[in-house]
Scaffold this motif. Structure first.
Motif, PDB file in Angstrom:
ATOM      1  N   UNK A   1       0.840  -1.196   0.000  1.00 34.56           N
ATOM      2  CA  UNK A   1       0.000   0.000   0.000  1.00 34.56           C
ATOM      3  C   UNK A   1       0.876   1.248   0.000  1.00 34.56           C
ATOM      4  N   UNK A   2       0.782   2.043  -1.058  1.00 33.84           N
ATOM      5  CA  UNK A   2       1.478   3.329  -1.133  1.00 33.84           C
ATOM      6  C   UNK A   2       0.432   4.399  -1.469  1.00 33.84           C
TER       7      UNK A   2
ATOM      8  N   UNK B   1     -10.790 -10.720   4.786  1.00 33.65           N
ATOM      9  CA  UNK B   1      -9.772 -10.091   3.942  1.00 33.65           C
ATOM     10  C   UNK B   1     -10.166  -8.653   3.624  1.00 33.65           C
ATOM     11  N   UNK B   2     -11.422  -8.421   3.282  1.00 33.46           N
ATOM     12  CA  UNK B   2     -11.878  -7.071   2.949  1.00 33.46           C
ATOM     13  C   UNK B   2     -11.748  -6.119   4.127  1.00 33.46           C
ATOM     14  N   UNK B   3     -12.124  -6.570   5.305  1.00 38.43           N
ATOM     15  CA  UNK B   3     -12.071  -5.693   6.481  1.00 38.43           C
ATOM     16  C   UNK B   3     -10.635  -5.359   6.854  1.00 38.43           C
ATOM     17  N   UNK B   4      -9.746  -6.339   6.765  1.00 39.76           N
ATOM     18  CA  UNK B   4      -8.340  -6.076   7.096  1.00 39.76           C
ATOM     19  C   UNK B   4      -7.700  -5.143   6.074  1.00 39.76           C
ATOM     20  N   UNK B   5      -7.997  -5.348   4.798  1.00 40.71           N
ATOM     21  CA  UNK B   5      -7.447  -4.466   3.758  1.00 40.71           C
ATOM     22  C   UNK B   5      -8.021  -3.057   3.906  1.00 40.71           C
ATOM     23  N   UNK B   6      -9.313  -2.962   4.207  1.00 38.66           N
ATOM     24  CA  UNK B   6      -9.936  -1.645   4.389  1.00 38.66           C
ATOM     25  C   UNK B   6      -9.296  -0.901   5.550  1.00 38.66           C
ATOM     26  N   UNK B   7      -9.082  -1.596   6.659  1.00 35.42           N
ATOM     27  CA  UNK B   7      -8.440  -0.959   7.810  1.00 35.42           C
ATOM     28  C   UNK B   7      -7.016  -0.529   7.473  1.00 35.42           C
ATOM     29  N   UNK B   8      -6.295  -1.366   6.721  1.00 34.52           N
ATOM     30  CA  UNK B   8      -4.933  -1.007   6.322  1.00 34.52           C
ATOM     31  C   UNK B   8      -4.927   0.190   5.377  1.00 34.52           C
TER      32      UNK B   8
ATOM     33  N   UNK C   1      -3.083   3.639   6.196  1.00 35.31           N
ATOM     34  CA  UNK C   1      -2.129   4.196   5.255  1.00 35.31           C
ATOM     35  C   UNK C   1      -2.511   5.623   4.861  1.00 35.31           C
ATOM     36  N   UNK C   2      -3.810   5.873   4.655  1.00 36.07           N
ATOM     37  CA  UNK C   2      -4.260   7.214   4.285  1.00 36.07           C
ATOM     38  C   UNK C   2      -3.998   8.207   5.417  1.00 36.07           C
ATOM     39  N   UNK C   3      -4.309   7.807   6.654  1.00 37.64           N
ATOM     40  CA  UNK C   3      -4.053   8.689   7.800  1.00 37.64           C
ATOM     41  C   UNK C   3      -2.564   8.966   7.946  1.00 37.64           C
TER      42      UNK C   3
END
Length: 304
Positions: A82-83, A232-239, A243-245
């Motif tokens: 994630x970048x 998987x969706x929830x973990x990726x969404x949280x990541x 990353x955005x913050x």
């Protein structure tokens, strides 16, 4: 001397304009990071509880499932990096890319083939410039990710984990992102999403807390099949939110540093401009005094 003064004034105007831009970007990033923090705080409990629910199902059944069962000899892994889409965030992207490269090197040292998935134009540009293979990439939403974006990213990864390695599937799924710790601290970390390490989740649970027991209907495997995409969706969404913050916090810090440096440069240039102007005035006075003295001498000579 006048030309040098004009150069200083032109540079002062240029740096002042740049300072206004960096100050505006700092204020925008400061407002966005607060919103991103709230989203992180709202999504983390759901991701945590869903992980614990999956752990409870995994420990309460003997079903072999990609979510909870490790392959005897893992030969292929997927790494999701994630970048951000934009720069001007200090070392935010470079730290995440470095963490992904270290993870990839470690997996390859273990004899595993690595498929790289990338979110963000900065990470994709880094890999394309070095002509490294990228399985799939996404961009355009890193500043304000939504759950729909997380589902779009999770889809190919879930398909890969469900396939057999002989058909192009993977045995493991890792994610590299920047964890938001505070406004001043953001840390690039890597985490294994699949298979889920049940013992690690159990250690993170409060001491003395007992996982609930479940009766599965129709079967534990069907329950895990239903939970796999949600997990998987929830973990990726949280990541993505983390990353955005982190990116907004890094941008705010970088722009504040740029604004402060611009202020220091304006002060230095102003002093140089003042010195040049003073030297110019002194030279003009000297020329006037010299000219006046020459005229006086010429007048005195004619009188004689």
């Amino acid at each position: 001397m006048g030309a040098q003064l004009r150069v200083y004034k032109r540079r002062i105007r240029s740096v002042t304009a740049t300072k206004k831009i960096t100050k505006a970007m700092e204020m925008i990033a400061a407002s966005r990071v607060v919103k991103a923090q709230r989203k992180v705080a709202a999504s983390t409990p759901y991701a945590t509880e869903l992980t614990r629910a999956v752990t409870a199902v995994g420990t309460g059944s003997n079903t072999k499932h990609p979510l909870t069962t490790e392959a005897e000899t893992a030969s292929r892994s997927a790494v999701l990096l994630l970048t951000s889409d934009r720069g001007l965030a200090g070392a935010f992207n470079s730290n995440a890319i470095k963490a992904a490269e270290l993870l990839t090197a470690r997996l390859e040292a273990e004899g595993k083939e690595v498929d790289t998935y990338i979110v963000g134009r900065r990470g994709l540009a880094h890999y394309n410039f070095r002509e490294r293979k990228v399985a799939e990439s996404w961009s355009g939403f890193t500043d304000q990710p939504t759950y729909a974006d997380a589902k779009k990213v999770a889809g190919p990864l879930i398909e890969a984990i469900e396939k057999d390695t002989a058909e192009g599937g993977v045995d493991e799924l890792h994610i590299v992102y920047t964890e938001f710790v505070s406004m001043m601290t953001q840390t690039a970390i890597d985490s294994r999403l699949l298979p889920l390490r049940l013992e690690e989740v159990a250690e993170e649970a409060p001491q003395g807390e007992i996982l609930p027991l479940y009766d599965f209907e129709p079967s534990a495997e069907d329950v895990l099949d239903a939970l796999l995409p949600r997990y998987v969706e929830s973990r990726i969404y949280n990541a993505l939110l983390q990353s955005a913050a982190s990116k907004h916090a890094a941008t705010r810090r970088a722009m504040k540093s740029a604004t402060d440096n611009a202020g220091d440069l304006i002060t230095t240039l102003s002093r140089l401009a003042n010195a040049a102007r003073q030297a110019e005035i002194t030279q003009e006075i000297s020329e006037i005094v010299g000219g006046s003295a020459a005229l006086a001498d010429a007048s005195a000579g004619s009188d004689r």
